[in-house]
Design a protein around this motif. Structure first.
Motif, PDB file in Angstrom:
ATOM      1  N   ASN A 213       0.792  -1.230   0.000  1.00 11.96           N
ATOM      2  CA  ASN A 213       0.000   0.000   0.000  1.00 11.96           C
ATOM      3  C   ASN A 213       0.828   1.286   0.000  1.00 11.96           C
ATOM      4  O   ASN A 213       0.271   2.383  -0.012  1.00 11.96           O
ATOM      5  CB  ASN A 213      -0.960   0.015   1.196  1.00 11.96           C
ATOM      6  CG  ASN A 213      -0.234  -0.122   2.533  1.00 11.96           C
ATOM      7  OD1 ASN A 213       0.983   0.048   2.619  1.00 11.96           O
ATOM      8  ND2 ASN A 213      -0.988  -0.440   3.578  1.00 11.96           N
ATOM      9  N   GLY A 214       2.149   1.177   0.038  1.00 14.18           N
ATOM     10  CA  GLY A 214       2.995   2.362   0.008  1.00 14.18           C
ATOM     11  C   GLY A 214       3.066   3.122   1.311  1.00 14.18           C
ATOM     12  O   GLY A 214       3.627   4.226   1.365  1.00 14.18           O
ATOM     13  N   GLU A 215       2.523   2.552   2.392  1.00 11.70           N
ATOM     14  CA  GLU A 215       2.530   3.237   3.683  1.00 11.70           C
ATOM     15  C   GLU A 215       3.902   3.112   4.353  1.00 11.70           C
ATOM     16  O   GLU A 215       4.612   2.127   4.165  1.00 11.70           O
ATOM     17  CB  GLU A 215       1.457   2.655   4.607  1.00 11.70           C
ATOM     18  CG  GLU A 215       0.026   2.887   4.142  1.00 11.70           C
ATOM     19  CD  GLU A 215      -0.370   4.354   4.191  1.00 11.70           C
ATOM     20  OE1 GLU A 215       0.105   5.064   5.103  1.00 11.70           O
ATOM     21  OE2 GLU A 215      -1.139   4.781   3.312  1.00 11.70           O
ATOM     22  N   LEU A 216       4.239   4.134   5.150  1.00  9.91           N
ATOM     23  CA  LEU A 216       5.490   4.110   5.905  1.00  9.91           C
ATOM     24  C   LEU A 216       5.463   2.950   6.900  1.00  9.91           C
ATOM     25  O   LEU A 216       4.530   2.815   7.689  1.00  9.91           O
ATOM     26  CB  LEU A 216       5.678   5.438   6.643  1.00  9.91           C
ATOM     27  CG  LEU A 216       6.938   5.566   7.502  1.00  9.91           C
ATOM     28  CD1 LEU A 216       8.192   5.555   6.637  1.00  9.91           C
ATOM     29  CD2 LEU A 216       6.884   6.845   8.340  1.00  9.91           C
ATOM     30  N   TYR A 217       6.496   2.123   6.860  1.00 11.89           N
ATOM     31  CA  TYR A 217       6.588   0.957   7.749  1.00 11.89           C
ATOM     32  C   TYR A 217       7.542   1.215   8.910  1.00 11.89           C
ATOM     33  O   TYR A 217       7.254   0.887  10.060  1.00 11.89           O
ATOM     34  CB  TYR A 217       7.047  -0.251   6.936  1.00 11.89           C
ATOM     35  CG  TYR A 217       7.282  -1.513   7.735  1.00 11.89           C
ATOM     36  CD1 TYR A 217       6.277  -2.064   8.528  1.00 11.89           C
ATOM     37  CD2 TYR A 217       8.512  -2.175   7.676  1.00 11.89           C
ATOM     38  CE1 TYR A 217       6.491  -3.231   9.253  1.00 11.89           C
ATOM     39  CE2 TYR A 217       8.733  -3.342   8.390  1.00 11.89           C
ATOM     40  CZ  TYR A 217       7.724  -3.862   9.176  1.00 11.89           C
ATOM     41  OH  TYR A 217       7.944  -5.020   9.885  1.00 11.89           O
ATOM     42  N   ARG A 218       8.689   1.836   8.602  1.00  7.55           N
ATOM     43  CA  ARG A 218       9.672   2.086   9.652  1.00  7.55           C
ATOM     44  C   ARG A 218      10.597   3.224   9.228  1.00  7.55           C
ATOM     45  O   ARG A 218      11.016   3.297   8.077  1.00  7.55           O
ATOM     46  CB  ARG A 218      10.493   0.828   9.923  1.00  7.55           C
ATOM     47  CG  ARG A 218      11.376   0.920  11.154  1.00  7.55           C
ATOM     48  CD  ARG A 218      12.171  -0.349  11.399  1.00  7.55           C
ATOM     49  NE  ARG A 218      13.220  -0.536  10.411  1.00  7.55           N
ATOM     50  CZ  ARG A 218      13.186  -1.449   9.458  1.00  7.55           C
ATOM     51  NH1 ARG A 218      12.150  -2.254   9.363  1.00  7.55           N
ATOM     52  NH2 ARG A 218      14.178  -1.572   8.598  1.00  7.55           N
ATOM     53  N   GLU A 219      10.893   4.120  10.170  1.00  7.83           N
ATOM     54  CA  GLU A 219      11.816   5.221   9.907  1.00  7.83           C
ATOM     55  C   GLU A 219      13.203   4.894  10.447  1.00  7.83           C
ATOM     56  O   GLU A 219      13.362   4.046  11.322  1.00  7.83           O
ATOM     57  CB  GLU A 219      11.321   6.504  10.576  1.00  7.83           C
ATOM     58  CG  GLU A 219      10.079   7.096   9.952  1.00  7.83           C
ATOM     59  CD  GLU A 219       9.626   8.344  10.674  1.00  7.83           C
ATOM     60  OE1 GLU A 219       9.639   9.422  10.066  1.00  7.83           O
ATOM     61  OE2 GLU A 219       9.254   8.223  11.859  1.00  7.83           O
ATOM     62  N   GLY A 220      14.189   5.623   9.943  1.00 10.73           N
ATOM     63  CA  GLY A 220      15.536   5.514  10.465  1.00 10.73           C
ATOM     64  C   GLY A 220      15.739   6.458  11.636  1.00 10.73           C
ATOM     65  O   GLY A 220      14.811   6.769  12.378  1.00 10.73           O
ATOM     66  N   LYS A 221      16.958   6.949  11.793  1.00  7.78           N
ATOM     67  CA  LYS A 221      17.287   7.804  12.933  1.00  7.78           C
ATOM     68  C   LYS A 221      16.608   9.169  12.857  1.00  7.78           C
ATOM     69  O   LYS A 221      16.295   9.772  13.873  1.00  7.78           O
ATOM     70  CB  LYS A 221      18.807   7.995  13.021  1.00  7.78           C
ATOM     71  CG  LYS A 221      19.588   6.701  13.217  1.00  7.78           C
ATOM     72  CD  LYS A 221      19.372   6.109  14.588  1.00  7.78           C
ATOM     73  CE  LYS A 221      20.227   4.868  14.795  1.00  7.78           C
ATOM     74  NZ  LYS A 221      20.026   4.254  16.119  1.00  7.78           N
TER      75      LYS A 221
END
Length: 253
Positions: A213-221
Motif C-alpha cells: 500500500n505504500g505506507e510508511l513501515y519504519r523510519e531511520g534515525k
C-alpha cells in the motif's frame, strides 16, 4: 544503506602497529572507499570506538610517532584513521530494541561479552551491513544468528564485509531515483519477518515503506516530514506494479 563498523573486530589482535596499518591499506580502507562511493550510504561507529586496542598497549588514539617518520602514505593513513574514529554518526548502548538475539553463532571466544545493543543488533534492526577490521573471527561474509522477534524465533545471517572482494558476490539490489533526491531500493536479501517492502533514502534520512500500500513501515534515525512521505506515496502509486514485479523476481515468489 546503513553500515556498522564492528567494534568487536578490533581488540588488540595485531602483532604491531605496522601490521595494523597494512590491514587498513589492503582491506579496511578499500572497503570504506567502496561504501562511500554512494552518498546515501552511512557508516555508523560505536561512540567508544576510539578506545579500541590495536595491539598490546596501543589504542586507536595513542599510536606512537616514530622518530624520523616521513612517509607521506603513512601520514595519509593516520589522517584517514582519525577521521574514521571521530567523524559522526555514532551509536551507543542506549535505547531499546524489539529484536532479541537468542544466539550468536560466531566469535565463540568473545560473544559472551557482547553488549545487548551492538553493531550486530543495529544491522539487523535497520537491515544494514557490518564492516569488520581484519580479525580471524570475522574473515567470513556471513554472521549467523538466532533472532527472537514478536515471540517467534528466526535464523538470519548478517552480511559482513572485511575485504573489497565481497562486492564480487553482493546480493542483488534494484534501484530507482525519484524527485532528483531519493534513492529507492528493492533488495534480494531481506529479513523473513518483515512484510514485502522497499527502502528509501535521502542523505541522512532512511525509511522503509510497505509494498502492498505504500505506507510508511519504519523510519531511520531521522524523522520524515509529511511532505517527504507524500512524495514517496505519489511515486509509489505510479510505480507499484514494477516494484511488486521486482520483489517477486528477486525473491522467487
Amino acid at each position: 544503506m546503513d553500515y556498522y563498523l564492528n567494534e568487536y573486530s578490533l581488540r588488540g589482535q595485531f602483532e604491531s602497529v605496522e601490521d595494523f596499518f597494512e590491514s587498513l591499506r589492503s582491506y579496511t580502507f578499500p572497503v570504506l572507499k567502496k561504501v562511500n562511493e554512494r552518498k546515501e550510504n552511512i557508516i555508523w561507529k560505536k561512540d567508544t570506538l576510539w578506545q579500541s586496542e590495536i595491539c598490546k598497549g596501543v589504542s586507536l588514539t595513542k599510536i606512537p610517532q616514530k622518530k624520523n617518520e616521513r612517509s607521506g602514505e603513512l601520514a595519509r593513513l593516520k589522517i584517514q584513521l582519525i577521521k574514521l574514529t571521530y567523524e559522526p554518526p555514532f551509536y551507543s548502548n542506549e535505547g531499546v530494541s524489539n529484536i532479541e538475539i537468542k544466539e550468536y553463532k560466531f566469535d565463540t571466544e568473545y560473544r559472551e561479552k557482547f553488549d545487548t545493543r551492538n553493531c550486530f543488533t543495529n544491522a539487523i534492526e535497520n537491515e544494514g551491513r557490518v564492516i569488520s577490521f581484519l580479525h580471524p573471527a570475522y574473515e567470513c561474509t556471513q554472521l549467523p544468528v538466532n533472532v527472537n522477534f514478536e515471540n517467534s524465533e528466526y535464523e538470519y545471517c548478517i552480511e559482513n564485509i572485511y575485504t573489497p572482494e565481497w562486492w564480487n558476490c553482493e546480493p542483488e539490489i534494484k534501484t530507482w531515483r525519484t524527485c532528483q533526491k531519493y534513492l529507492i531500493e528493492v533488495r534480494a536479501k531481506e529479513f523473513d519477518y518483515h512484510p514485502p517492502h522497499f527502502h528509501v533514502s535521502k542523505n541522512e534520512f532512511a525509511a522503509v515503506f510497505k509494498l502492498n500500500n505504500g505506507e510508511l513501515y519504519r523510519e531511520g534515525k531521522k524523522k520524515w516530514t509529511l511532505h517527504m512521505i507524500n512524495e514517496i506515496k505519489e511515486w509509489y502509486e505510479e510505480n507499484k506494479c514494477e516494484l511488486q514485479e521486482t520483489w517477486n523476481n528477486l525473491h522467487n515468489s
